[in-house]
Design a protein around this motif. Structure first.
Motif, PDB file in Angstrom:
ATOM      1  N   SER A   1       0.837  -1.195   0.000  1.00  0.00           N
ATOM      2  CA  SER A   1       0.000   0.000   0.000  1.00  0.00           C
ATOM      3  C   SER A   1       0.874   1.249   0.000  1.00  0.00           C
ATOM      4  CB  SER A   1      -0.906   0.001   1.234  1.00  0.00           C
ATOM      5  OG  SER A   1      -0.137   0.064   2.415  1.00  0.00           O
ATOM      6  N   GLN A   2       0.259   2.381  -0.299  1.00  0.00           N
ATOM      7  CA  GLN A   2       0.997   3.633  -0.329  1.00  0.00           C
ATOM      8  C   GLN A   2       1.584   3.948   1.038  1.00  0.00           C
ATOM      9  OE1 GLN A   2      -1.103   6.928  -2.042  1.00  0.00           O
ATOM     10  NE2 GLN A   2       0.304   8.465  -1.230  1.00  0.00           N
ATOM     11  N   ARG A   3       0.857   3.680   2.107  1.00  0.00           N
ATOM     12  CA  ARG A   3       1.351   3.960   3.457  1.00  0.00           C
ATOM     13  C   ARG A   3       2.565   3.090   3.785  1.00  0.00           C
ATOM     14  NH1 ARG A   3      -0.611   6.179   8.203  1.00  0.00           N
ATOM     15  NH2 ARG A   3       1.156   6.279   9.645  1.00  0.00           N
TER      16      ARG A   3
ATOM     17  N   ILE B   1       1.369  -0.970  -6.275  1.00  0.00           N
ATOM     18  CA  ILE B   1       0.304  -0.952  -5.277  1.00  0.00           C
ATOM     19  C   ILE B   1      -0.819  -1.885  -5.734  1.00  0.00           C
ATOM     20  CG2 ILE B   1      -1.418   0.470  -4.114  1.00  0.00           C
ATOM     21  CD1 ILE B   1       0.426   2.795  -4.319  1.00  0.00           C
TER      22      ILE B   1
ATOM     23  N   GLU C   1      -5.707   1.019  -7.103  1.00  0.00           N
ATOM     24  CA  GLU C   1      -4.891   2.203  -6.804  1.00  0.00           C
ATOM     25  C   GLU C   1      -3.530   2.153  -7.491  1.00  0.00           C
ATOM     26  OE1 GLU C   1      -4.571   2.482  -2.642  1.00  0.00           O
ATOM     27  OE2 GLU C   1      -6.712   2.780  -2.286  1.00  0.00           O
TER      28      GLU C   1
ATOM     29  N   SER D   1       0.224  -2.562 -10.534  1.00  0.00           N
ATOM     30  CA  SER D   1      -0.277  -3.335  -9.405  1.00  0.00           C
ATOM     31  C   SER D   1       0.606  -4.559  -9.183  1.00  0.00           C
ATOM     32  CB  SER D   1      -1.723  -3.767  -9.664  1.00  0.00           C
ATOM     33  OG  SER D   1      -1.790  -4.605 -10.812  1.00  0.00           O
TER      34      SER D   1
ATOM     35  N   ALA E   1       2.271  -6.033   1.288  1.00  0.00           N
ATOM     36  CA  ALA E   1       0.822  -6.280   1.218  1.00  0.00           C
ATOM     37  C   ALA E   1       0.568  -7.773   1.055  1.00  0.00           C
ATOM     38  CB  ALA E   1       0.212  -5.499   0.067  1.00  0.00           C
TER      39      ALA E   1
ATOM     40  N   ARG F   1      -3.079  -8.895   0.368  1.00  0.00           N
ATOM     41  CA  ARG F   1      -3.614  -8.697  -0.982  1.00  0.00           C
ATOM     42  C   ARG F   1      -2.960  -9.639  -1.990  1.00  0.00           C
ATOM     43  NH1 ARG F   1      -6.308  -3.841  -1.763  1.00  0.00           N
ATOM     44  NH2 ARG F   1      -6.726  -4.726  -3.828  1.00  0.00           N
TER      45      ARG F   1
END
Length: 358
Positions: free
Chosen positions: A174-176, A200, A204, A223, A243, A246
């Motif tokens: 994720s971006q965070r 990501i 997104e 992605s 991630a 995911r």
């Protein structure tokens, strides 16, 4: 991505090849230098020990079981065994050299295992090896090995601070998590990790955007399905997956197969930060690698080691400052009335009163 060329660096350890190939080449060159340094250090320590103990290299070992065994042969054998122990314990593994404490721990473990092995063999074979000979070789060689690794780390750290010898990283998360990883790497430039791209998962992960963190911009390259293409675009030599929920275990396994022949390392970041390494323990359960975080407390061998250190260190400090304390006690007694020590009561743990003497 433009990597440093051979002409742009003052040392030939940095190569101009991109991506994982360049990293393998400079790591191989660095490991060769460690082999040379370790060999010279061990040889110098053992030869110095023999010369200091005997003043010559032509001395016979006192042994009832083996005749005509000179310390020259013992020295050659000890050097060979020492270098083999360093190799067996993988003290020059690319995964441990250059950062962290694991490299030093392996050097210490291999050295003590070697001298324990030598002691057992000497006992069983009836070899009366000079204790001073081993007592000089062990600390001198160990100190030299640790100092040599430390000096090489200092030099590599200077190269990395100039942007050389970098491990380029492609992050899948994720971006965070990408921002957190960039900030973590920026706090330790000597470790040489630099994020050059991010994928990501989900909708997104759009191409063309950037992620800003710690004063740098990282391009978005799609992605989780665009990892291989992103590697070709960036030339990264390491993939870090944050991630995992995911991507999934099947996605990680498929990515491992895709990267098998590329020489690219795959790392899974669990997202656990600001926790010391000894508190983390990997335990496979039902085929799943679970990371257990131990409670911040000492027990067993750690408790014994800490207590021993506290007692020995306190005794040494007291012995060192005892002349000053005695002089202060005499001065207090000569210039004032009453006892030398001032006694008082303080409230300690769980409200228990404790008596202090100052």
């Amino acid at each position: 991505m433009a990597l440093p060329t051979r002409e742009s660096v003052e040392d030939p350890i940095v190569l101009s090849d991109p991506g994982a190939v360049a990293r393998r080449q400079w790591v191989a060159a660095y490991v060769k230098r460690l082999v040379i340094t370790d060999t010279v250090t061990v040889l110098a320590a053992v030869l110095t020990a023999q010369w200091v103990r005997f003043g010559t290299f032509d001395v016979q070992v006192q042994s009832k079981a083996v005749r005509f065994l000179g310390y020259g042969i013992v020295t050659v054998g000890l050097v060979a065994l020492w270098l083999c122990a360093l190799a067996i314990f993988r003290t020059r593994s690319p995964r441990v050299v250059g950062s962290g404490d694991e490299e030093y721990r392996r050097i210490i473990s291999s050295t003590f295992w070697l001298f324990g092995f030598v002691a057992i063999v000497a006992l069983l074979a009836g070899l009366d090896l000079a204790r001073l000979y081993l007592a000089i070789a062990l600390p001198m060689g160990l100190t030299g090995l640790m100092l040599g690794r430390w000096l090489w780390r200092r030099r590599v750290a200077r190269w990395r601070e100039r942007g050389q010898l970098q491990t380029t990283v492609l992050v899948v998360g994720s971006q965070r998590s990408v921002e957190d990883l960039i900030e973590s790497f920026s706090r330790g430039t000597a470790h040489g990790y630099r994020v050059v791209g991010a994928c990501i998962p989900g909708p997104e992960g759009l191409r063309g955007g950037t992620i800003r963190a710690a004063g740098s911009e990282v391009p978005l390259l799609g992605s989780e399905g665009d990892v291989v293409a992103a590697l070709e675009h960036t030339g990264a030599d390491t993939v870090v997956i944050t991630a995992t929920e995911r991507v999934g275990h099947r996605g990680i396994r498929d990515l491992l197969w895709e990267l098998e022949d590329s020489g690219v390392d795959l790392v899974v970041a669990p997202g656990i930060i600001d926790i010391s390494g000894p508190r983390l323990e990997m335990r496979p359960v039902a085929g799943l690698p679970l990371i257990h975080v131990e409670k911040p407390q000492y027990h067993g061998a750690k408790s014994f080691a800490k207590t021993s250190f506290d007692v020995v260190f306190s005794l040494l400090v007291l012995l060192f400052v005892s002349p000053l304390m005695i002089a202060a006690a005499i001065a207090v007694k000569l210039t004032s009335k009453g006892p030398v020590f001032y006694k008082s009561v303080r409230i300690g743990l769980d409200g228990r009163p404790l008596r202090f003497s100052q």
